[in-house]
Design an enzyme around this catalytic site. Sequence first.
Site, PDB file in Angstrom:
ATOM      1  N   HIS A   6      -0.062  -8.056   1.814  1.00  0.00           N
ATOM      2  CA  HIS A   6       0.346  -6.703   1.435  1.00  0.00           C
ATOM      3  C   HIS A   6       1.071  -6.730   0.086  1.00  0.00           C
ATOM      4  CE1 HIS A   6      -0.187  -4.259   5.248  1.00  0.00           C
ATOM      5  NE2 HIS A   6      -0.508  -5.473   5.636  1.00  0.00           N
ATOM      6  N   GLU A  42       4.394  -9.943   2.145  1.00  0.00           N
ATOM      7  CA  GLU A  42       4.708  -8.867   1.207  1.00  0.00           C
ATOM      8  C   GLU A  42       4.934  -9.473  -0.177  1.00  0.00           C
ATOM      9  OE1 GLU A  42       4.762  -5.721   1.817  1.00  0.00           O
ATOM     10  OE2 GLU A  42       4.938  -5.493   3.994  1.00  0.00           O
ATOM     11  N   HIS A  90      -4.036  -1.739   3.052  1.00  0.00           N
ATOM     12  CA  HIS A  90      -3.512  -0.666   2.211  1.00  0.00           C
ATOM     13  C   HIS A  90      -4.188  -0.780   0.844  1.00  0.00           C
ATOM     14  CE1 HIS A  90       0.355  -0.687   4.839  1.00  0.00           C
ATOM     15  NE2 HIS A  90      -0.557   0.131   5.328  1.00  0.00           N
ATOM     16  N   GLU A 110      -2.434  -1.664  -2.624  1.00  0.00           N
ATOM     17  CA  GLU A 110      -1.678  -2.907  -2.759  1.00  0.00           C
ATOM     18  C   GLU A 110      -2.629  -4.008  -3.207  1.00  0.00           C
ATOM     19  OE1 GLU A 110       0.127  -3.298   1.067  1.00  0.00           O
ATOM     20  OE2 GLU A 110       1.414  -1.547   0.781  1.00  0.00           O
TER      21      GLU A 110
END
Length: 848
Positions: free
Chosen positions: A539, A611, A443, A446
């Site tokens: 991420h 994350e 992504h 990010e």
Amino acid sequence: MFPALETELKQEVGTLPLRELLRNPVLLDQKTCPDPYEDFMYHHLQYYGYFKAQRGSLPNSASHQHVRKNNPRYGLSGSFGEREDVIPDPLQKEKLLWPTCVSSAAHRQIEAVSRDPLMLSSPLKSRQLLHDEFGEVNPCLREPRDLFAFFPSSGPLQAPRWPIECEVIKENLHHIEWVPPQPEYFYQPTGNEKLPEIVGEEKGTVVYQLDSVPTEGSYFTSSRVGGKRGIIREPAVTLQGPEDNTLLFESRFESGNLQKAVRVDTYEYELTLRTDLYTNKHTQWFYFRVQNTRKDTTYRFTIVNLLKPKSLYTVGMKPLMYSQLDANTHNVGWRREGNEIRYYKNNTDDGQQPFYCLTWTIQFPHDQDTCFFAHFYPYTYTDLQCYLLSVANNPVQSQFCKLRTLCRSLAGNTVYLLTITNPSRTPREAAAKKAVVLSARVHPGESNGSWIMKGFLDFILSNSPDAQLLRDIFVFKVVPMLNPDGVIVGNYRCSLAGRDLNRHYKTILKESFPCIWYTRNMVKRLLEEREVLLYCDFHGHSRKNNIFLYGCKNNDRKYWLHERVFPLMLSKNAPDKFSFQSCNFKVQKCKEGTGRVVMWRMGILNSYTMESTFGGSTLGNKRDTHFTIEDLKSLGYHVCDTLLDFCDPDRTKFMQCLAELKELLKQEIHKKFDELGQDMDLEGNWSDISLSDIESSTSGSDSSLSDGLPVHLLSMADEVNQKKKMYKKKKKKPLQTRKQRNEQYQKNNLMRELKLIEDAPSQLRGRDKGTSLDPSKMTSLILTKNREGMQIQKPRFTVSCCPKRSTNSSQEPAPDMKPLWPRNRYPATKRSRATMTVYPSLHIYTYP
């Protein structure tokens, strides 16, 4: 005719005239050329120690010795292995040692020399053999060349390739890394924050706007360095003089994504972000530049088209600002700034998806400054290339870090693959190494994933004893930027295919999703070579603070809860950053196309998505503070530290964590049953409870559903569907087994029987009215209903085909014949049963 060749040949073959030798190649071959097979086998066997006789002991070798001793081209005198005193340079060594090459290609070239006398003047060249500092031959081949050219040791980097619709300014931006001396705390709302009403360009003045922006309905076609051809126009307004205080906006650089700026008041601006290219959504990341600032003046910026209903800006997160003057004069980099921060729903309703607004106020530190604003610390494709260039040029790091090209992206940008491991002493030691696969930036918005990756690479490439130990026992496969196209153009979530790559790891469309396809293929081949201990994809998260992992629960009871050990260890090594309570191990159907689930189904037990928040920490000493670049880089080190704990031969830590996990799970189960108001004894079978029942979903992640085919294939799919409708053919019935055919046959028979029975009562009702049942009509009825050739064997109409049975109107039905309905449905009457005879051997019994 050939003076140079004539001189050389005279030295080798004596006084024979060149003209005669050329006319008679056989004579030349006997005089000068060694037998290629003999020469090949001699050096091959002697090199490996199987032949120790002198050269002269071989038959027909005298001429070979003569040629080899007197021809300086060979550089050898006597037996193989003696060095010539005069060897000009290392490259010439490889040319002189050509007889040691035992490959089939060299053999063929030797034979060609023996056949063609004109080739004698050109020595065979081979750059595949390695030599040590003394000029000895090392029996190792050089590594194969890279598929694509990498960075030169000096000179410019590979320029990023942009879609041809994008305008790109010719400026090179660089931001320094800086760690704030004091913690940057979350913004504390006062309750008096202003919610500005959205005015729009109808009542404001557009001061910046990009027109040539690909949107939904278009798709990527081609790319070039520098993007759009032609003269780059100025999308900002022109200042009317030094007193004009209008801000000048710009975002046509790497990772920038501002589309429009509207001045609605003297110091107030409404900003519209560009959606991901070739889509109409995914607006969260922002990165743009402002110039012509005024010191000690309060400006207000409002982003008007954000799409997420929840955001960390509601719990104190601040935007990032970078001052060029501060960086140049005080070495100060990115810092958290802003007041009156509010995140709220846009009051405009155009019937489409709702938008959300982010507003904040700022005071610039200098007049006439150049400042940048960003959602998070930017890390561009050029930043990655500069880092990899430093690694490639480092003489120590380049020994154990091999840089390769995994593939090319849609736009033609290189997707890099790093293989990091220390050279093994033996093949068995090399084969015993387990693998670890890490990736980031699938992504593009990010960027925190890139900073964690940078921290990991800094440590694993260092001379730390722990780093050396990790390189000794593991092979690290690292893809530092999976989606370079999206990073370059400033997308938040998608590639140039207009799709979220982290939903297409199962794809077969190699041309549409090359980065994902080649990554999965690389892991698949790696699994065939060795065990992959861990896979982790880095991420960022926009709605939760701290750092945490998403994993996959294991269904094998032998490894029950083992996938939770690594996250628990990481939380102990980084207690002020990593939250184990925020981890989740549930596999949802909507996440089947993600990297962690696909790798897990391929056989990697410890498959995770890491994350990391865009905000900060709510844990320990860093509570209520924003994460800095150094915080994220330190987590890369903690990943390495935890990997050592996880693989420690002393299993004490592992077993302690496993016991702690079981206790935590018991507490979670008790809590869940208390909420449901149920009592349960967990002493016996508590481990059999499905973990999915007590875990929440991962819907808190920044998830997006797959949008199907890439945008450039949607039009093709529509055409195919239309053709299918036009030329739709009747579908052939699939082949059936004998059992299925029998069941279908019995079902059809039963349906015919029921229909026949439905018709029969009407005839019976006619008899009740005083009409007699005509045998001929009954016969025609039965034969009509059985026109397909079905055997006439009904429960109500029993047919006997025995020719010896007599016809008796009062005969009772056979005892093994059961009626289709109960007997009391039609009560028995004193009327005689109707009996008819079709043939002498055909008897029909009618039940009351």
